[in-house]
Structure formats: structure tokens, C-alpha cells
Design a protein around this motif. Structure first.
Motif, PDB file in Angstrom:
ATOM      1  N   ARG A 113     -38.341  19.442 -32.860  1.00 41.45           N
ATOM      2  CA  ARG A 113     -37.269  18.459 -32.691  1.00 41.45           C
ATOM      3  C   ARG A 113     -37.097  17.598 -33.940  1.00 41.45           C
ATOM      4  NH1 ARG A 113     -38.462  15.113 -27.536  1.00 41.45           N
ATOM      5  NH2 ARG A 113     -36.729  13.931 -28.374  1.00 41.45           N
ATOM      6  N   ILE A 114     -38.216  17.206 -34.529  1.00 38.87           N
ATOM      7  CA  ILE A 114     -38.153  16.400 -35.753  1.00 38.87           C
ATOM      8  C   ILE A 114     -37.490  17.202 -36.870  1.00 38.87           C
ATOM      9  CG2 ILE A 114     -39.554  15.348 -37.575  1.00 38.87           C
ATOM     10  CD1 ILE A 114     -41.530  14.516 -35.369  1.00 38.87           C
ATOM     11  N   CYS A 115     -37.890  18.449 -37.008  1.00 40.99           N
ATOM     12  CA  CYS A 115     -37.315  19.288 -38.067  1.00 40.99           C
ATOM     13  C   CYS A 115     -35.829  19.528 -37.836  1.00 40.99           C
ATOM     14  CB  CYS A 115     -38.064  20.615 -38.152  1.00 40.99           C
ATOM     15  SG  CYS A 115     -39.692  20.436 -38.881  1.00 40.99           S
ATOM     16  N   MET A 116     -35.434  19.721 -36.600  1.00 46.77           N
ATOM     17  CA  MET A 116     -34.015  19.943 -36.308  1.00 46.77           C
ATOM     18  C   MET A 116     -33.189  18.687 -36.615  1.00 46.77           C
ATOM     19  SD  MET A 116     -33.642  23.047 -35.050  1.00 46.77           S
ATOM     20  CE  MET A 116     -32.497  23.230 -33.724  1.00 46.77           C
ATOM     21  N   MET A 117     -33.814  17.523 -36.502  1.00 44.46           N
ATOM     22  CA  MET A 117     -33.128  16.279 -36.792  1.00 44.46           C
ATOM     23  C   MET A 117     -33.021  16.042 -38.305  1.00 44.46           C
ATOM     24  SD  MET A 117     -34.218  12.434 -35.671  1.00 44.46           S
ATOM     25  CE  MET A 117     -35.581  12.341 -36.804  1.00 44.46           C
ATOM     26  N   LEU A 118     -34.070  16.389 -39.054  1.00 44.02           N
ATOM     27  CA  LEU A 118     -34.131  16.040 -40.466  1.00 44.02           C
ATOM     28  C   LEU A 118     -33.607  17.102 -41.415  1.00 44.02           C
ATOM     29  CD1 LEU A 118     -37.635  14.356 -40.703  1.00 44.02           C
ATOM     30  CD2 LEU A 118     -35.413  13.260 -40.593  1.00 44.02           C
ATOM     31  N   TYR A 119     -33.847  18.345 -41.106  1.00 44.03           N
ATOM     32  CA  TYR A 119     -33.535  19.428 -42.024  1.00 44.03           C
ATOM     33  C   TYR A 119     -32.324  20.199 -41.502  1.00 44.03           C
ATOM     34  CZ  TYR A 119     -38.246  18.290 -43.532  1.00 44.03           C
ATOM     35  OH  TYR A 119     -39.358  17.629 -43.966  1.00 44.03           O
ATOM     36  N   PRO A 120     -31.689  20.971 -42.362  1.00 45.08           N
ATOM     37  CA  PRO A 120     -30.570  21.787 -41.880  1.00 45.08           C
ATOM     38  C   PRO A 120     -31.032  22.745 -40.782  1.00 45.08           C
ATOM     39  CG  PRO A 120     -30.645  21.772 -44.279  1.00 45.08           C
ATOM     40  CD  PRO A 120     -31.878  21.079 -43.804  1.00 45.08           C
ATOM     41  N   ARG A 121     -30.234  22.871 -39.765  1.00 47.47           N
ATOM     42  CA  ARG A 121     -30.583  23.683 -38.597  1.00 47.47           C
ATOM     43  C   ARG A 121     -30.916  25.125 -38.981  1.00 47.47           C
ATOM     44  NH1 ARG A 121     -30.012  22.588 -33.206  1.00 47.47           N
ATOM     45  NH2 ARG A 121     -29.145  20.591 -33.731  1.00 47.47           N
ATOM     46  N   THR A 134     -50.946  17.591 -36.093  1.00 49.11           N
ATOM     47  CA  THR A 134     -49.550  17.256 -35.816  1.00 49.11           C
ATOM     48  C   THR A 134     -49.285  15.784 -36.129  1.00 49.11           C
ATOM     49  OG1 THR A 134     -49.435  18.926 -34.092  1.00 49.11           O
ATOM     50  CG2 THR A 134     -47.773  17.193 -34.026  1.00 49.11           C
ATOM     51  N   GLU A 135     -50.201  14.921 -35.741  1.00 48.01           N
ATOM     52  CA  GLU A 135     -50.058  13.494 -36.027  1.00 48.01           C
ATOM     53  C   GLU A 135     -50.014  13.245 -37.540  1.00 48.01           C
ATOM     54  OE1 GLU A 135     -52.515   9.325 -35.332  1.00 48.01           O
ATOM     55  OE2 GLU A 135     -53.093  11.125 -34.239  1.00 48.01           O
ATOM     56  N   LYS A 136     -50.894  13.916 -38.277  1.00 47.48           N
ATOM     57  CA  LYS A 136     -50.884  13.774 -39.733  1.00 47.48           C
ATOM     58  C   LYS A 136     -49.565  14.274 -40.310  1.00 47.48           C
ATOM     59  CE  LYS A 136     -55.836  14.084 -40.523  1.00 47.48           C
ATOM     60  NZ  LYS A 136     -56.934  14.893 -41.088  1.00 47.48           N
ATOM     61  N   TRP A 137     -49.047  15.378 -39.776  1.00 44.72           N
ATOM     62  CA  TRP A 137     -47.781  15.907 -40.281  1.00 44.72           C
ATOM     63  C   TRP A 137     -46.653  14.920 -40.029  1.00 44.72           C
ATOM     64  CZ3 TRP A 137     -42.946  17.093 -38.516  1.00 44.72           C
ATOM     65  CH2 TRP A 137     -42.133  17.803 -39.394  1.00 44.72           C
ATOM     66  N   ILE A 138     -46.623  14.331 -38.848  1.00 43.07           N
ATOM     67  CA  ILE A 138     -45.566  13.372 -38.516  1.00 43.07           C
ATOM     68  C   ILE A 138     -45.624  12.180 -39.469  1.00 43.07           C
ATOM     69  CG2 ILE A 138     -44.768  11.729 -36.769  1.00 43.07           C
ATOM     70  CD1 ILE A 138     -45.628  13.829 -34.657  1.00 43.07           C
ATOM     71  N   LYS A 139     -46.818  11.725 -39.789  1.00 44.55           N
ATOM     72  CA  LYS A 139     -46.960  10.568 -40.669  1.00 44.55           C
ATOM     73  C   LYS A 139     -46.645  10.899 -42.122  1.00 44.55           C
ATOM     74  CE  LYS A 139     -50.523   8.171 -38.019  1.00 44.55           C
ATOM     75  NZ  LYS A 139     -51.938   7.759 -38.015  1.00 44.55           N
ATOM     76  N   ARG A 140     -46.944  12.124 -42.567  1.00 44.76           N
ATOM     77  CA  ARG A 140     -46.902  12.433 -43.996  1.00 44.76           C
ATOM     78  C   ARG A 140     -45.719  13.266 -44.461  1.00 44.76           C
ATOM     79  NH1 ARG A 140     -53.170  14.261 -44.718  1.00 44.76           N
ATOM     80  NH2 ARG A 140     -54.094  12.263 -44.130  1.00 44.76           N
ATOM     81  N   HIS A 141     -44.957  13.876 -43.555  1.00 45.69           N
ATOM     82  CA  HIS A 141     -43.904  14.770 -44.054  1.00 45.69           C
ATOM     83  C   HIS A 141     -42.851  13.981 -44.811  1.00 45.69           C
ATOM     84  CE1 HIS A 141     -41.924  13.428 -40.342  1.00 45.69           C
ATOM     85  NE2 HIS A 141     -40.802  13.679 -40.988  1.00 45.69           N
ATOM     86  N   ARG A 142     -42.239  14.672 -45.736  1.00 48.50           N
ATOM     87  CA  ARG A 142     -41.225  14.041 -46.576  1.00 48.50           C
ATOM     88  C   ARG A 142     -39.923  13.923 -45.797  1.00 48.50           C
ATOM     89  NH1 ARG A 142     -43.738  17.579 -50.336  1.00 48.50           N
ATOM     90  NH2 ARG A 142     -42.179  19.147 -49.895  1.00 48.50           N
ATOM     91  N   TYR A 143     -39.327  12.777 -45.960  1.00 49.09           N
ATOM     92  CA  TYR A 143     -38.042  12.505 -45.320  1.00 49.09           C
ATOM     93  C   TYR A 143     -36.942  13.095 -46.183  1.00 49.09           C
ATOM     94  CZ  TYR A 143     -34.067   9.899 -43.523  1.00 49.09           C
ATOM     95  OH  TYR A 143     -32.857   9.536 -42.987  1.00 49.09           O
ATOM     96  N   VAL A 144     -36.113  13.920 -45.594  1.00 49.08           N
ATOM     97  CA  VAL A 144     -34.996  14.514 -46.314  1.00 49.08           C
ATOM     98  C   VAL A 144     -33.729  14.083 -45.604  1.00 49.08           C
ATOM     99  CG1 VAL A 144     -33.901  16.666 -47.007  1.00 49.08           C
ATOM    100  CG2 VAL A 144     -36.385  16.466 -47.022  1.00 49.08           C
ATOM    101  N   ALA A 145     -32.878  13.393 -46.329  1.00 42.22           N
ATOM    102  CA  ALA A 145     -31.616  12.954 -45.720  1.00 42.22           C
ATOM    103  C   ALA A 145     -30.776  14.190 -45.411  1.00 42.22           C
ATOM    104  CB  ALA A 145     -30.871  12.019 -46.661  1.00 42.22           C
ATOM    105  N   ARG A 146     -30.313  14.270 -44.197  1.00 45.02           N
ATOM    106  CA  ARG A 146     -29.532  15.423 -43.763  1.00 45.02           C
ATOM    107  C   ARG A 146     -28.125  15.340 -44.330  1.00 45.02           C
ATOM    108  NH1 ARG A 146     -29.409  17.796 -37.723  1.00 45.02           N
ATOM    109  NH2 ARG A 146     -28.306  19.653 -38.272  1.00 45.02           N
ATOM    110  N   ASN A 147     -27.638  16.440 -44.824  1.00 44.56           N
ATOM    111  CA  ASN A 147     -26.301  16.498 -45.385  1.00 44.56           C
ATOM    112  C   ASN A 147     -25.286  16.515 -44.244  1.00 44.56           C
ATOM    113  OD1 ASN A 147     -24.156  16.762 -47.029  1.00 44.56           O
ATOM    114  ND2 ASN A 147     -24.638  18.805 -47.775  1.00 44.56           N
ATOM    115  N   THR A 148     -24.539  15.441 -44.114  1.00 51.03           N
ATOM    116  CA  THR A 148     -23.562  15.341 -43.028  1.00 51.03           C
ATOM    117  C   THR A 148     -22.192  15.643 -43.573  1.00 51.03           C
ATOM    118  OG1 THR A 148     -23.368  12.988 -43.439  1.00 51.03           O
ATOM    119  CG2 THR A 148     -24.907  13.662 -41.725  1.00 51.03           C
ATOM    120  N   ARG A 149     -21.667  16.781 -43.168  1.00 54.68           N
ATOM    121  CA  ARG A 149     -20.316  17.166 -43.614  1.00 54.68           C
ATOM    122  C   ARG A 149     -19.374  17.169 -42.456  1.00 54.68           C
ATOM    123  NH1 ARG A 149     -21.409  22.383 -47.331  1.00 54.68           N
ATOM    124  NH2 ARG A 149     -23.470  21.749 -47.828  1.00 54.68           N
TER     125      ARG A 149
END
Length: 169
Positions: free
Chosen positions: A82-90, A154-169
């Protein structure tokens, strides 16, 4: 002996200027105060922006902490999806599973967190047969220590993953 020292008695007593009182009335103090206020406002704005941008992390960590022991592997994997679907391109993460999924997750952090044990742990979460998995329970043969270790990663991944602004077109 210098000529000034030789003629000191003839010059008389030294005349000292009056002391200058210290006040904050000088214009330099007003400029310094304005600069400090502006810096504080910018710092608060940046902190609030970062806090708002990481709200999903706090919420995900609360959800992860609330999971029952039997649901940890399945629900943690769904939570990361769910986090990946929100942050990264589907297209980049929706169809991933198994080794490709964990390679994608490891690419989002500086040091890889997931390995082959996680692939084995989650391999029977995805059923490609005619039956669709509807239970949110741990796969058969999953011991609680492996599930808990997966939750910690999983907790470490949630805390440490890089935030990527999603391209909204």
C-alpha cells in the motif's frame, strides 16, 4: 622612551570619553531580531512540512504495531504494498512479488533489509491457482520468531525508505 612618554607630565591628565550605555535601540539589533524571527519561522515551516509528509509513516507504524502475531507476515506485506502504491508509480510496483518485490523494496533503502528468508516466508501468500487467498493469516509452517523478524525489518523499511514525490499528471 618615546617623545609622548617624555612629555606626558606636561600634557596633563588623560581625558577619557564618557561610557556609551548599552541599549537595544540601535538599528542593527532590530535587523538581527528580524533575521532570527525569519529563521525561526522557516525552521517551523520546514518541520511542519516534513511532519505532514511523513504522516503516512507514523500511521503505518501504528498499524504494524497493532497486528496480531498470526497476521504479521501477510498484513505487513500488504502494508508495504500500500505504501509503495501510494508513493511510487503504480506500474513500477503493482505487479511485483517474490524476489522482484523484495529487490524493489531493497532498492528504496540504503542498506538492503530483505533477503531470501523473506522470499520463502512470503512465497505462499500469493496463490496463482483458481482459489484466491482471502485469509490474513500466517502461511503454514511459519514460526513466530521469523514472523516477528519480518515485522522488525518491515518497520525499519517504513522508517528508512526514500520518499519519492509521485508524478501527478
Amino acid at each position: 622612551m618615546t617623545p609622548l612618554q617624555a612629555n606626558a607630565p606636561a600634557l596633563g591628565a588623560y581625558i577619557e570619553p564618557a561610557t556609551v550605555p548599552f541599549t537595544f535601540g540601535a538599528p542593527g539589533w532590530r535587523v538581527a531580531a528580524a533575521a532570527i524571527v525569519v529563521l525561526l519561522l522557516v525552521a517551523v515551516w520546514l518541520w511542519l512540512r516534513r511532519r505532514a509528509r511523513n504522516r503516512y509513516r507514523r500511521h503505518a507504524l501504528q498499524m504494524l504495531a497493532a497486528l496480531a502475531p498470526g497476521e504479521v507476515v501477510y498484513e505487513a506485506n500488504v502494508l508495504m504494498k500500500r505504501i509503495c502504491m501510494m508513493l511510487y508509480p503504480r506500474e513500477a510496483c503493482a505487479g511485483l512479488r517474490g524476489r522482484e518485490w523484495f529487490a524493489f523494496l531493497n532498492a528504496a533503502v540504503r542498506t538492503p533489509l530483505f533477503g531470501e528468508e523473506d522470499v520463502r516466508l512470503t512465497e505462499n501468500l500469493y496463490n496463482t491457482g483458481p482459489e484466491i487467498k482471502t485469509e490474513a493469516t500466517a502461511p503454514a509452517g511459519t514460526d513466530e520468531s521469523a514472523a516477528r523478524a519480518f515485522a522488525v525489518r518491515t518497520e525499519k523499511w517504513i522508517k528508512r525508505h526514500r520518499y519519492v514525490a509521485r508524478n501527478t499528471r
